[in-house]
Design a protein around this motif. Structure first.
Motif, PDB file in Angstrom:
ATOM      1  N   ASP A 150     -62.436 -40.472  18.537  1.00  0.00           N
ATOM      2  CA  ASP A 150     -61.633 -41.688  18.458  1.00  0.00           C
ATOM      3  C   ASP A 150     -60.143 -41.349  18.508  1.00  0.00           C
ATOM      4  O   ASP A 150     -59.358 -42.015  19.191  1.00  0.00           O
ATOM      5  N   ASP A 151     -59.768 -40.295  17.816  1.00  0.00           N
ATOM      6  CA  ASP A 151     -58.378 -39.860  17.808  1.00  0.00           C
ATOM      7  C   ASP A 151     -57.950 -39.412  19.211  1.00  0.00           C
ATOM      8  O   ASP A 151     -56.842 -39.736  19.667  1.00  0.00           O
ATOM      9  N   ALA A 152     -58.813 -38.693  19.904  1.00  0.00           N
ATOM     10  CA  ALA A 152     -58.506 -38.263  21.276  1.00  0.00           C
ATOM     11  C   ALA A 152     -58.344 -39.471  22.193  1.00  0.00           C
ATOM     12  O   ALA A 152     -57.409 -39.533  22.997  1.00  0.00           O
ATOM     13  N   ARG A 153     -59.228 -40.442  22.062  1.00  0.00           N
ATOM     14  CA  ARG A 153     -59.163 -41.657  22.887  1.00  0.00           C
ATOM     15  C   ARG A 153     -57.847 -42.391  22.645  1.00  0.00           C
ATOM     16  O   ARG A 153     -57.155 -42.803  23.589  1.00  0.00           O
ATOM     17  N   LEU A 154     -57.480 -42.545  21.385  1.00  0.00           N
ATOM     18  CA  LEU A 154     -56.226 -43.227  21.059  1.00  0.00           C
ATOM     19  C   LEU A 154     -55.020 -42.469  21.598  1.00  0.00           C
ATOM     20  O   LEU A 154     -54.052 -43.079  22.052  1.00  0.00           O
ATOM     21  N   SER A 155     -55.076 -41.151  21.579  1.00  0.00           N
ATOM     22  CA  SER A 155     -53.972 -40.352  22.110  1.00  0.00           C
ATOM     23  C   SER A 155     -53.842 -40.517  23.619  1.00  0.00           C
ATOM     24  O   SER A 155     -52.728 -40.561  24.155  1.00  0.00           O
ATOM     25  N   LEU A 156     -54.970 -40.613  24.321  1.00  0.00           N
ATOM     26  CA  LEU A 156     -54.916 -40.847  25.764  1.00  0.00           C
ATOM     27  C   LEU A 156     -54.316 -42.220  26.062  1.00  0.00           C
ATOM     28  O   LEU A 156     -53.525 -42.364  27.001  1.00  0.00           O
ATOM     29  N   HIS A 180     -60.959 -33.375  30.200  1.00  0.00           N
ATOM     30  CA  HIS A 180     -60.654 -33.405  31.630  1.00  0.00           C
ATOM     31  C   HIS A 180     -59.542 -34.415  31.919  1.00  0.00           C
ATOM     32  O   HIS A 180     -58.608 -34.125  32.670  1.00  0.00           O
ATOM     33  N   GLN A 181     -59.634 -35.592  31.321  1.00  0.00           N
ATOM     34  CA  GLN A 181     -58.609 -36.617  31.539  1.00  0.00           C
ATOM     35  C   GLN A 181     -57.253 -36.145  31.027  1.00  0.00           C
ATOM     36  O   GLN A 181     -56.230 -36.336  31.695  1.00  0.00           O
ATOM     37  N   ALA A 182     -57.227 -35.543  29.851  1.00  0.00           N
ATOM     38  CA  ALA A 182     -55.958 -35.072  29.287  1.00  0.00           C
ATOM     39  C   ALA A 182     -55.333 -33.995  30.165  1.00  0.00           C
ATOM     40  O   ALA A 182     -54.123 -33.988  30.391  1.00  0.00           O
ATOM     41  N   LEU A 183     -56.156 -33.098  30.689  1.00  0.00           N
ATOM     42  CA  LEU A 183     -55.635 -32.028  31.533  1.00  0.00           C
ATOM     43  C   LEU A 183     -55.264 -32.529  32.924  1.00  0.00           C
ATOM     44  O   LEU A 183     -54.306 -32.056  33.522  1.00  0.00           O
ATOM     45  N   ALA A 184     -56.018 -33.488  33.428  1.00  0.00           N
ATOM     46  CA  ALA A 184     -55.762 -34.008  34.773  1.00  0.00           C
ATOM     47  C   ALA A 184     -54.536 -34.905  34.825  1.00  0.00           C
ATOM     48  O   ALA A 184     -53.971 -35.118  35.893  1.00  0.00           O
ATOM     49  N   THR A 185     -54.117 -35.427  33.688  1.00  0.00           N
ATOM     50  CA  THR A 185     -52.969 -36.334  33.658  1.00  0.00           C
ATOM     51  C   THR A 185     -51.860 -35.792  32.767  1.00  0.00           C
ATOM     52  O   THR A 185     -51.003 -36.524  32.314  1.00  0.00           O
ATOM     53  N   GLY A 186     -51.878 -34.490  32.528  1.00  0.00           N
ATOM     54  CA  GLY A 186     -50.910 -33.869  31.634  1.00  0.00           C
ATOM     55  C   GLY A 186     -49.578 -33.578  32.296  1.00  0.00           C
ATOM     56  O   GLY A 186     -49.289 -34.042  33.396  1.00  0.00           O
TER      57      GLY A 186
END
Length: 82
Positions: free
Chosen positions: A12-18, A64-70
């Motif tokens: 949940d924390d990861a989702r909110l950070s994205l 993957h999303q965090a790295l692909a949009t970092g």
């Protein structure tokens, strides 16, 4: 809010950070920090033995999303590298 310490809370924390990262301009420090935090939380879920297969799958998608949009992608899109 305390520090998340179980796979569901970490996800949940990861989702909110994205979601937070998407609210900030490309190349901004806030955007970079939010992506980094999401990647860290997702990686934590992947490393925990108590994580379920579904939680690991979701964590892999978030990572993957965090790295692909970092930050590197922000710079490639013309964002400020700072």
């Amino acid at each position: 809010m305390g520090i998340p310490d179980d796979p569901a809370a970490l996800l949940d924390d990861a989702r909110l950070s994205l979601l937070e990262a998407a609210e900030h301009p490309y190349g901004s420090i806030r955007r970079r920090c939010a992506h980094h935090h999401a990647a860290t939380q997702a990686s934590d879920v992947l490393a925990r033995p108590e994580s379920t297969a579904d939680q690991r799958d979701q964590a892999a998608r978030y990572l993957h999303q965090a790295l692909a949009t970092g930050p590197e992608q922000d710079e490639a899109a013309g964002g400020d590298p700072r």
